[in-house]
Design an enzyme around this catalytic site. Structure first.
Site, PDB file in Angstrom:
ATOM      1  N   ARG A 100      59.304 -69.370  43.230  1.00 35.41           N
ATOM      2  CA  ARG A 100      58.329 -68.860  42.259  1.00 35.41           C
ATOM      3  C   ARG A 100      56.971 -69.495  42.548  1.00 35.41           C
ATOM      4  NH1 ARG A 100      56.940 -70.787  36.494  1.00 35.41           N
ATOM      5  NH2 ARG A 100      55.599 -69.080  35.792  1.00 35.41           N
ATOM      6  N   HIS A 144      48.626 -67.770  36.327  1.00 36.23           N
ATOM      7  CA  HIS A 144      49.025 -69.138  35.974  1.00 36.23           C
ATOM      8  C   HIS A 144      47.717 -69.901  35.701  1.00 36.23           C
ATOM      9  CE1 HIS A 144      52.640 -71.999  36.274  1.00 36.23           C
ATOM     10  NE2 HIS A 144      51.651 -72.731  35.788  1.00 36.23           N
ATOM     11  N   GLU A 189      52.972 -68.774  30.241  1.00 34.58           N
ATOM     12  CA  GLU A 189      52.715 -69.553  29.033  1.00 34.58           C
ATOM     13  C   GLU A 189      51.435 -69.174  28.295  1.00 34.58           C
ATOM     14  OE1 GLU A 189      52.986 -73.703  30.056  1.00 34.58           O
ATOM     15  OE2 GLU A 189      55.114 -73.573  30.497  1.00 34.58           O
ATOM     16  N   ASN A 315      60.102 -71.373  30.180  1.00 35.72           N
ATOM     17  CA  ASN A 315      59.855 -72.715  30.690  1.00 35.72           C
ATOM     18  C   ASN A 315      60.279 -73.678  29.599  1.00 35.72           C
ATOM     19  OD1 ASN A 315      58.677 -71.419  32.823  1.00 35.72           O
ATOM     20  ND2 ASN A 315      56.560 -71.974  32.305  1.00 35.72           N
ATOM     21  N   TYR A 317      60.965 -77.780  28.652  1.00 33.18           N
ATOM     22  CA  TYR A 317      60.852 -79.191  29.023  1.00 33.18           C
ATOM     23  C   TYR A 317      61.439 -80.139  27.986  1.00 33.18           C
ATOM     24  CZ  TYR A 317      57.970 -77.764  32.895  1.00 33.18           C
ATOM     25  OH  TYR A 317      57.553 -77.201  34.067  1.00 33.18           O
ATOM     26  N   GLU A 369      60.940 -72.592  34.636  1.00 35.10           N
ATOM     27  CA  GLU A 369      60.512 -73.975  34.893  1.00 35.10           C
ATOM     28  C   GLU A 369      61.399 -74.924  34.115  1.00 35.10           C
ATOM     29  OE1 GLU A 369      56.362 -74.912  34.161  1.00 35.10           O
ATOM     30  OE2 GLU A 369      55.702 -73.054  35.104  1.00 35.10           O
TER      31      GLU A 369
HETATM   32  C1  FCB Z   1      54.036 -76.108  32.387  1.00 36.75           C
HETATM   33  C2  FCB Z   1      53.168 -75.394  33.392  1.00 36.75           C
HETATM   34  C3  FCB Z   1      53.265 -75.947  34.788  1.00 36.75           C
HETATM   35  C4  FCB Z   1      53.390 -77.448  34.800  1.00 36.75           C
HETATM   36  C5  FCB Z   1      54.456 -77.914  33.847  1.00 36.75           C
HETATM   37  C6  FCB Z   1      54.675 -79.404  33.833  1.00 36.75           C
HETATM   38  O1  FCB Z   1      53.488 -75.959  31.120  1.00 36.75           O
HETATM   39  O2  FCB Z   1      53.482 -74.039  33.434  1.00 36.75           O
HETATM   40  O3  FCB Z   1      52.158 -75.482  35.505  1.00 36.75           O
HETATM   41  O4  FCB Z   1      52.174 -78.020  34.557  1.00 36.75           O
HETATM   42  O5  FCB Z   1      54.161 -77.483  32.554  1.00 36.75           O
END
Ligand code: FCB
Length: 467
Positions: A100, A144, A189, A315, A317, A369
């Site tokens: 990607r 992006h 995002e 995405n 985290y 992500e």
């Molecule tokens: C996300 C972004 C990516 C990167 C990660 C850590 O929000 O899409 O570009 O910065 O966080």
């Protein structure tokens, strides 16, 4: 002492650490499951002014004093514009079946309207073709975050005209290489662009205005829907979708105030994007909270935003925790945090997927992500990033859990292929499974990359034996 832990005491530390990892095997996943690594143009390419590239809002934003933690910029980054071939060799060595990456809009159409830049288009076409030669599916993101600065001068995403410029950009890319791209995500995002870029002003273009942010989110969603329609009109065979950053929103305590805030923040992060895309309307509670700041919405906009997609990219985290008095801090509950200060909370991915599956008629989902920034040390040609390996494994296990409970997840991509420019954090935060020494641009596979490669190979070995 039991015989079990007696043995553990004598084991090699690396073996002990391995025993803490969840048991996951590639064979547990469908054969056509997408396994990838992800990057984005501004974060890796550099070559900010080369071969006719126009300026992006991030080129300019980096020049604001105090905007970037280490006062750096994307001028050189990972020099991927020059090193793309050897970088793709690394991608190929990992054994992934998808890569990607994003296209820099100002590299292919420098002012966002008007003339196209042939060398920019050639660059991405070469990447696509090389990936295909290596049997790796190109997963392209169009936006992006690096909007052409020339469009920002005319109001950027606040200006409804930008919606139409974006559709032209999508059409241009699709016409040129859509026959070879496996998947196109319109935006990465939109919450980040709207809220961090236009409400808090901590990301480009650095605007702090809630009503501008609301309008931006609407224009991003609208341009997504119209671009999907335009590409379908070109008989696209490419999977079309959008990438959102979502997380479960937990109240810090069970107080009424914390619970009410968590509900509203869930509206602002999750439902503000999911509802229009999959239900054709904005959530009422967020509209009420916006009051006079609510966006201008034209007739047909909501219908256009809800144009059916082929996939939803997520995405993930960490979870989000909110407290009405703002006192909650990541780490205060004893859970480990990454270098970004984000709690490591893999079960949040399962929770999020199950909730989305319950509340919406979801298309197939891709985790576009997932990864973490950790304090990496390069020593004698190795980076022993056990925490990152563990992070990735736990998140793969969490998504497998959601799949077992009925969620249609089709792929997983690690953020990121290599260390890169982490936006307002500059180069201080490293997310790569490949280490980049910025002074020399030397790439070194971290232990997490070796693990990912071995994990991906398991399946091939199995099949080779089976045949
Ligand atoms: C996300 C972004 C990516 C990167 C990660 C850590 O929000 O899409 O570009 O910065 O966080």
């Amino acid at each position: 002492m039991t015989p079990d832990n007696a043995q553990e005491l004598h084991a090699h530390p690396a073996e002990v650490m391995k025993s803490q990892l969840p048991m996951i095997k590639r064979q547990q996943f469908p054969d056509d499951f997408v396994w990838g690594v992800a990057t984005s143009a501004f974060q890796i390419e550099g070559a900010a002014k080369e071969d006719g590239k126009g300026q992006s809002i991030w080129d300019l934003f980096c020049r604001n004093t105090g905007a970037i933690a280490d006062a750096s910029n994307g001028d050189i980054a990972c020099d991927h514009y020059a090193r793309w071939e050897s970088d793709l060799d690394i991608v190929s060595d990992l054994g992934v079946n998808a890569y990607r990456f994003s296209i820099s809009w100002p590299r292919v159409r420098p002012t966002g309207s008007g003339a196209w830049n042939a060398s920019g288009l050639d660059f991405y076409e070469r990447i696509v073709d090389r990936l295909l030669q290596r049997n790796i599916k190109p997963y392209v993101t169009l936006n992006h975050w690096d909007l052409p600065q020339a469009l920002q001068t005319q109001g950027g995403w606040v200006n409804r005209d930008t919606v139409h410029r974006f559709v032209e950009y999508a059409e241009g890319i699709h016409r040129r290489m859509g026959d070879r791209i496996a998947s196109i995500a319109t935006h990465n995002e939109p919450w980040v662009i709207a809220v961090l870029g236009h409400e808090k002003g901590v990301f480009a273009p650095g605007i702090a205005n809630r009503s501008a942010a609301a309008q931006v989110s609407h224009h991003l969603l609208l341009s997504h829907g119209l671009a999907v329609q335009a590409l379908r009109a070109q008989n696209s065979q490419t999977a079309l979708g959008i990438v959102l950053n979502l997380s479960p929103m937990h109240p810090a305590t069970s107080s009424d105030a914390d619970r009410a805030l968590a509900l509203l923040e869930d509206g602002r992060l999750v439902r503000w994007y999911m509802d229009p895309l999959f239900k054709g309307s904005y959530p009422q509670d967020v509209l009420e909270d916006l009051g006079a700041d609510m966006p201008v919405v034209h007739a047909q906009d909501m219908k256009n935003i809800a144009t059916p997609v082929d996939f939803l990219g997520l995405n993930y985290y960490t979870r989000s925790v909110v407290s009405a008095d703002g006192s909650w801090k990541a780490g205060s509950t004893g859970l480990p945090v990454t270098e970004m200060g984000w709690e490591i909370y893999p079960q949040g991915l399962t929770e999020l997927l199950l909730r989305l599956h319950k509340d919406y008629a979801l298309p197939p989902v891709l985790i576009t992500e997932s990864g973490g920034a950790f304090r990496d040390v390069l020593e004698a040609g190795s980076v022993h990033d056990f925490e990152r390996t563990q992070y990735v494994q736990q998140h793969i296990a969490a998504l497998a859990d959601a799949m077992r409970q009925g969620v249609d997840v089709r792929g997983y991509m690690v953020w990121s292929l290599m260390d890169n420019f982490e936006w307002a954090s500059g180069y201080e935060k490293r997310f790569g499974i490949v280490h980049v020494e910025y002074a020399t641009q030397v790439r070194t596979l971290k232990d997490s990359a070796h693990w990912y490669r071995d994990f991906l190979k398991q399946d091939n070995t199995q099949r080779a034996t089976a045949c």
